[in-house]
Design a protein around this motif. Structure first.
Motif, PDB file in Angstrom:
ATOM      1  N   PRO A 114       0.818  -1.228   0.000  1.00 19.20           N
ATOM      2  CA  PRO A 114       0.000   0.000   0.000  1.00 19.20           C
ATOM      3  C   PRO A 114       0.841   1.263   0.000  1.00 19.20           C
ATOM      4  CG  PRO A 114      -0.084  -1.079   2.146  1.00 19.20           C
ATOM      5  CD  PRO A 114       0.616  -2.021   1.230  1.00 19.20           C
ATOM      6  N   LEU A 115       2.012   1.209   0.661  1.00 22.64           N
ATOM      7  CA  LEU A 115       2.879   2.386   0.667  1.00 22.64           C
ATOM      8  C   LEU A 115       3.308   2.760  -0.747  1.00 22.64           C
ATOM      9  CD1 LEU A 115       4.552   4.501   2.196  1.00 22.64           C
ATOM     10  CD2 LEU A 115       6.370   2.790   2.400  1.00 22.64           C
ATOM     11  N   THR A 116       3.681   1.769  -1.539  1.00 18.71           N
ATOM     12  CA  THR A 116       4.098   2.025  -2.915  1.00 18.71           C
ATOM     13  C   THR A 116       2.923   2.464  -3.778  1.00 18.71           C
ATOM     14  OG1 THR A 116       5.794   0.322  -2.651  1.00 18.71           O
ATOM     15  CG2 THR A 116       5.340   1.062  -4.883  1.00 18.71           C
ATOM     16  N   LEU A 117       1.750   1.893  -3.547  1.00 17.29           N
ATOM     17  CA  LEU A 117       0.576   2.295  -4.322  1.00 17.29           C
ATOM     18  C   LEU A 117       0.200   3.751  -4.058  1.00 17.29           C
ATOM     19  CD1 LEU A 117      -1.678  -0.893  -4.039  1.00 17.29           C
ATOM     20  CD2 LEU A 117      -0.373  -0.118  -6.013  1.00 17.29           C
ATOM     21  N   PHE A 118       0.347   4.187  -2.823  1.00 20.17           N
ATOM     22  CA  PHE A 118       0.069   5.596  -2.522  1.00 20.17           C
ATOM     23  C   PHE A 118       1.099   6.524  -3.162  1.00 20.17           C
ATOM     24  CE2 PHE A 118      -2.373   4.031   1.299  1.00 20.17           C
ATOM     25  CZ  PHE A 118      -3.588   4.516   0.865  1.00 20.17           C
ATOM     26  N   LEU A 119       2.299   6.018  -3.416  1.00 19.55           N
ATOM     27  CA  LEU A 119       3.341   6.823  -4.047  1.00 19.55           C
ATOM     28  C   LEU A 119       3.281   6.758  -5.572  1.00 19.55           C
ATOM     29  CD1 LEU A 119       6.414   5.951  -1.779  1.00 19.55           C
ATOM     30  CD2 LEU A 119       5.049   8.045  -1.759  1.00 19.55           C
ATOM     31  N   HIS A 120       2.261   6.093  -6.098  1.00 19.79           N
ATOM     32  CA  HIS A 120       2.194   5.888  -7.546  1.00 19.79           C
ATOM     33  C   HIS A 120       2.105   7.210  -8.311  1.00 19.79           C
ATOM     34  CE1 HIS A 120      -0.237   5.090 -11.281  1.00 19.79           C
ATOM     35  NE2 HIS A 120       0.845   4.383 -11.494  1.00 19.79           N
ATOM     36  N   ILE A 121       1.196   8.091  -7.915  1.00 18.77           N
ATOM     37  CA  ILE A 121       1.034   9.368  -8.607  1.00 18.77           C
ATOM     38  C   ILE A 121       2.295  10.220  -8.515  1.00 18.77           C
ATOM     39  CG2 ILE A 121      -0.320  11.485  -8.727  1.00 18.77           C
ATOM     40  CD1 ILE A 121      -1.736   8.984  -9.735  1.00 18.77           C
ATOM     41  N   PRO A 122       2.951  10.359  -7.325  1.00 15.61           N
ATOM     42  CA  PRO A 122       4.219  11.098  -7.296  1.00 15.61           C
ATOM     43  C   PRO A 122       5.293  10.497  -8.202  1.00 15.61           C
ATOM     44  CG  PRO A 122       3.332  10.890  -5.090  1.00 15.61           C
ATOM     45  CD  PRO A 122       2.473  10.045  -5.969  1.00 15.61           C
ATOM     46  N   ILE A 123       5.314   9.163  -8.316  1.00 12.87           N
ATOM     47  CA  ILE A 123       6.303   8.536  -9.203  1.00 12.87           C
ATOM     48  C   ILE A 123       6.024   8.916 -10.653  1.00 12.87           C
ATOM     49  CG2 ILE A 123       7.133   6.330 -10.096  1.00 12.87           C
ATOM     50  CD1 ILE A 123       6.724   5.140  -7.329  1.00 12.87           C
ATOM     51  N   LEU A 124       4.750   8.877 -11.050  1.00  8.09           N
ATOM     52  CA  LEU A 124       4.396   9.261 -12.417  1.00  8.09           C
ATOM     53  C   LEU A 124       4.742  10.720 -12.687  1.00  8.09           C
ATOM     54  CD1 LEU A 124       0.931   7.531 -12.985  1.00  8.09           C
ATOM     55  CD2 LEU A 124       3.156   6.820 -13.840  1.00  8.09           C
ATOM     56  N   ASN A 125       4.457  11.603 -11.724  1.00  2.00           N
ATOM     57  CA  ASN A 125       4.763  13.023 -11.903  1.00  2.00           C
ATOM     58  C   ASN A 125       6.267  13.270 -11.956  1.00  2.00           C
ATOM     59  OD1 ASN A 125       2.034  13.735 -11.921  1.00  2.00           O
ATOM     60  ND2 ASN A 125       1.970  14.025  -9.694  1.00  2.00           N
ATOM     61  N   LEU A 126       7.016  12.387 -11.303  1.00  4.87           N
ATOM     62  CA  LEU A 126       8.469  12.541 -11.348  1.00  4.87           C
ATOM     63  C   LEU A 126       9.017  12.217 -12.733  1.00  4.87           C
ATOM     64  CD1 LEU A 126      11.205  12.977  -9.883  1.00  4.87           C
ATOM     65  CD2 LEU A 126      11.133  10.538  -9.271  1.00  4.87           C
ATOM     66  N   PHE A 127       8.526  11.146 -13.338  1.00  7.29           N
ATOM     67  CA  PHE A 127       9.031  10.729 -14.647  1.00  7.29           C
ATOM     68  C   PHE A 127       8.335  11.468 -15.804  1.00  7.29           C
ATOM     69  CE2 PHE A 127      10.129   6.932 -12.082  1.00  7.29           C
ATOM     70  CZ  PHE A 127      11.482   6.886 -12.359  1.00  7.29           C
ATOM     71  N   TRP A 128       7.022  11.720 -15.640  1.00  4.18           N
ATOM     72  CA  TRP A 128       6.268  12.375 -16.701  1.00  4.18           C
ATOM     73  C   TRP A 128       5.485  13.559 -16.101  1.00  4.18           C
ATOM     74  CZ3 TRP A 128       5.916   6.936 -16.109  1.00  4.18           C
ATOM     75  CH2 TRP A 128       6.653   6.200 -17.053  1.00  4.18           C
ATOM     76  N   PRO A 129       6.148  14.697 -15.931  1.00  5.10           N
ATOM     77  CA  PRO A 129       5.457  15.864 -15.357  1.00  5.10           C
ATOM     78  C   PRO A 129       4.224  16.233 -16.182  1.00  5.10           C
ATOM     79  CG  PRO A 129       7.821  16.240 -15.469  1.00  5.10           C
ATOM     80  CD  PRO A 129       7.550  14.977 -16.233  1.00  5.10           C
ATOM     81  N   GLU A 130       3.166  16.628 -15.499  1.00  5.01           N
ATOM     82  CA  GLU A 130       1.901  16.925 -16.162  1.00  5.01           C
ATOM     83  C   GLU A 130       2.030  18.096 -17.131  1.00  5.01           C
ATOM     84  OE1 GLU A 130      -1.155  17.527 -13.305  1.00  5.01           O
ATOM     85  OE2 GLU A 130      -1.201  15.424 -12.650  1.00  5.01           O
ATOM     86  N   GLU A 131       2.907  19.060 -16.819  1.00  3.29           N
ATOM     87  CA  GLU A 131       3.041  20.211 -17.704  1.00  3.29           C
ATOM     88  C   GLU A 131       3.751  19.861 -19.009  1.00  3.29           C
ATOM     89  OE1 GLU A 131       6.312  20.315 -14.567  1.00  3.29           O
ATOM     90  OE2 GLU A 131       4.127  20.013 -14.648  1.00  3.29           O
ATOM     91  N   LEU A 132       4.450  18.711 -19.038  1.00  6.85           N
ATOM     92  CA  LEU A 132       5.148  18.299 -20.257  1.00  6.85           C
ATOM     93  C   LEU A 132       4.463  17.132 -20.954  1.00  6.85           C
ATOM     94  CD1 LEU A 132       8.879  18.495 -19.036  1.00  6.85           C
ATOM     95  CD2 LEU A 132       7.568  20.218 -20.311  1.00  6.85           C
ATOM     96  N   PHE A 133       3.794  16.275 -20.190  1.00  4.32           N
ATOM     97  CA  PHE A 133       3.161  15.075 -20.756  1.00  4.32           C
ATOM     98  C   PHE A 133       1.677  15.090 -20.411  1.00  4.32           C
ATOM     99  CE2 PHE A 133       7.588  14.048 -19.975  1.00  4.32           C
ATOM    100  CZ  PHE A 133       7.987  13.446 -21.149  1.00  4.32           C
ATOM    101  N   GLN A 134       0.855  15.342 -21.370  1.00  2.00           N
ATOM    102  CA  GLN A 134      -0.596  15.369 -21.164  1.00  2.00           C
ATOM    103  C   GLN A 134      -1.278  14.770 -22.390  1.00  2.00           C
ATOM    104  OE1 GLN A 134      -3.345  15.202 -19.025  1.00  2.00           O
ATOM    105  NE2 GLN A 134      -2.034  16.753 -18.060  1.00  2.00           N
ATOM    106  N   PRO A 135      -1.808  13.555 -22.311  1.00  2.00           N
ATOM    107  CA  PRO A 135      -1.864  12.665 -21.140  1.00  2.00           C
ATOM    108  C   PRO A 135      -0.553  11.896 -20.963  1.00  2.00           C
ATOM    109  CG  PRO A 135      -2.911  11.599 -22.988  1.00  2.00           C
ATOM    110  CD  PRO A 135      -2.509  12.988 -23.482  1.00  2.00           C
ATOM    111  N   THR A 136      -0.499  11.086 -19.913  1.00  2.73           N
ATOM    112  CA  THR A 136       0.671  10.246 -19.664  1.00  2.73           C
ATOM    113  C   THR A 136       0.821   9.219 -20.780  1.00  2.73           C
ATOM    114  OG1 THR A 136       0.373  10.489 -17.288  1.00  2.73           O
ATOM    115  CG2 THR A 136       1.782   8.686 -18.028  1.00  2.73           C
ATOM    116  N   PRO A 137       2.005   9.118 -21.379  1.00  5.38           N
ATOM    117  CA  PRO A 137       2.169   8.208 -22.520  1.00  5.38           C
ATOM    118  C   PRO A 137       2.064   6.744 -22.108  1.00  5.38           C
ATOM    119  CG  PRO A 137       4.293   9.085 -21.835  1.00  5.38           C
ATOM    120  CD  PRO A 137       3.246   9.830 -21.052  1.00  5.38           C
ATOM    121  N   ASN A 138       1.724   5.915 -23.070  1.00  3.20           N
ATOM    122  CA  ASN A 138       1.662   4.475 -22.866  1.00  3.20           C
ATOM    123  C   ASN A 138       3.076   3.913 -22.946  1.00  3.20           C
ATOM    124  OD1 ASN A 138       1.272   1.666 -23.011  1.00  3.20           O
ATOM    125  ND2 ASN A 138      -0.716   1.924 -24.001  1.00  3.20           N
ATOM    126  N   THR A 139       3.566   3.402 -21.826  1.00  2.00           N
ATOM    127  CA  THR A 139       4.956   2.926 -21.743  1.00  2.00           C
ATOM    128  C   THR A 139       5.032   1.408 -21.585  1.00  2.00           C
ATOM    129  OG1 THR A 139       4.953   3.295 -19.349  1.00  2.00           O
ATOM    130  CG2 THR A 139       5.753   5.101 -20.750  1.00  2.00           C
TER     131      THR A 139
END
Length: 368
Positions: A114-139
């Motif tokens: 659960p700790l890692t699942l709660f950190l999921h959104i921060p991890i995504l924002n770290l690799f794919w910032p919302e201001e640069l990637f909208q929507p998040t690419p399919n990786t």
């Protein structure tokens, strides 16, 4: 549109969907361990754990008491210390501390889920910032390139760990069976021998009993009293017997007894297979590999947050189950997969029966 692996069109898992599945698995594991402990200790729940230490051995195994018993006292073949050691054999398996250590790797895997699942959104924002990637690419293709070698290394590492603990448990079973079987064969041969001294067999039975007590203390990793005679004294007793090395039957039996005593697998200075545990660094390596695999699954995009969440939970449960199996088999005398120590209790019963029968035979012979 998607805002991440675990979100789709503003849908995302809530706190309950993230926390409840790991907690259910954790509760099931705890209940299983409690039931295992209760079932194992059911017959011993009313007993007081004996104080099996070197000081108790000195008190109960003084030279005068041993000498009295060796001279034909049949009232008590097993001293109070011997009985305490045999009772400790029942209380030795599935101790709470050992069960906790077995379950610890599994609990750590479930706790990080659960700790890692709660950190999921921060991890995504770290690799794919919302201001640069909208929507998040399919990786998915990139994640697949990572999961294939990572999963292979993870599977190979756990395979080697499983093989290691499996071999150790088999070696522990063989170690116990060889020791007990050697004592059984020694008792059988001694019972068939013709000896001039009437108390020699009683002395040999005492020596075998002392060896059994030392063996029980040794597998429990407890102090072995120095007052206990060595099994090698059996060779001295049969060599000093006035009958000598005849008839031929006695000669062959004596040689077989010498071979059994000298080839005994148990020595005080040896390291039993059960004491060869997986060290902390190996566990850290296995847990880290499992966690990296979980991170890869976490970033897989499946266009359904429920399916993605299910994949994550299934991955964590699988890693936890593997950790528990390895930890359980790494502890031969605790957990669900443990070595059977009932053969030692059977040896003690046979020893006492043979000692009593020989003592009664001598008493009836003296009264004639």
């Amino acid at each position: 549109m998607s805002n991440g692996t675990l979100t789709l069109d503003n849908f995302k898992p809530n706190v309950y969907e993230i926390v409840v599945p790991p907690l259910i698995c954790l509760a099931a594991a705890i209940i299983g361990l409690i039931l295992l402990f209760c079932v194992t200790k059911k017959r011993c729940c009313c007993r007081k754990v004996p104080n099996v230490t070197g000081h108790s051995a000195v008190a109960h195994l003084d030279s005068a008491a041993i000498k009295t018993k060796l001279n034909g006292d049949t009232r008590s073949f097993l001293s109070q210390f011997d009985q305490n050691v045999l009772e400790s054999l029942d209380l030795f398996v599935n101790q709470p501390k050992e069960l906790f250590l077995i379950a610890l790797p599994c609990f750590l895997s479930l706790a990080f889920c659960p700790l890692t699942l709660f950190l999921h959104i921060p991890i995504l924002n770290l690799f794919w910032p919302e201001e640069l990637f909208q929507p998040t690419p399919n990786t998915n293709d990139g994640i697949a390139c990572f999961l294939v070698p990572a999963g292979m290394v993870y599977a190979i590492s756990f395979g080697f760990a499983f093989q290691q603990v499996m071999s150790k448990q088999q070696a522990t079973d063989m170690y116990i069976n060889q020791e007990v079987d050697g004592m059984h064969r020694l008792l059988t041969m001694v019972s068939k021998m013709t000896l001039s001294c009437s108390t020699t067999k009683l002395e040999i039975y005492q020596l075998v009993k002392n060896e059994m007590v030392k063996f029980i203390l040794y597998i429990q990793d407890k102090n072995i009293p120095t007052e206990l005679p060595d099994l090698m004294d059996v060779i001295r007793l049969i060599s000093d017997d006035a009958t000598g090395w005849s008839p031929v039957f006695n000669t062959s039996v004596r040689k077989a007894i010498v071979r059994i005593v000298t080839d005994a697998p148990y020595t005080v200075g040896s390291k039993a297979p059960s004491k060869q545990r997986i060290n902390l660094l190996q566990w850290a390596f296995l847990e880290t590999l499992g966690y990296f695999t979980f991170l890869g699954i976490l970033l897989v995009k499946g266009d359904s947050y429920r399916m993605e969440l299910s994949m994550c939970i299934i991955t964590v449960v699988s890693i936890s189950m593997l950790c528990y199996i390895v930890a359980d088999m790494d502890s031969p005398f605790h957990g669900f997969f443990r070595s059977d120590l009932a053969v030692v209790k059977g040896l003690a019963q046979r020893l006492e029966d043979m000692y009593v029968q020989e003592s009664r035979r001598l008493q009836s012979k003296c009264t004639q």
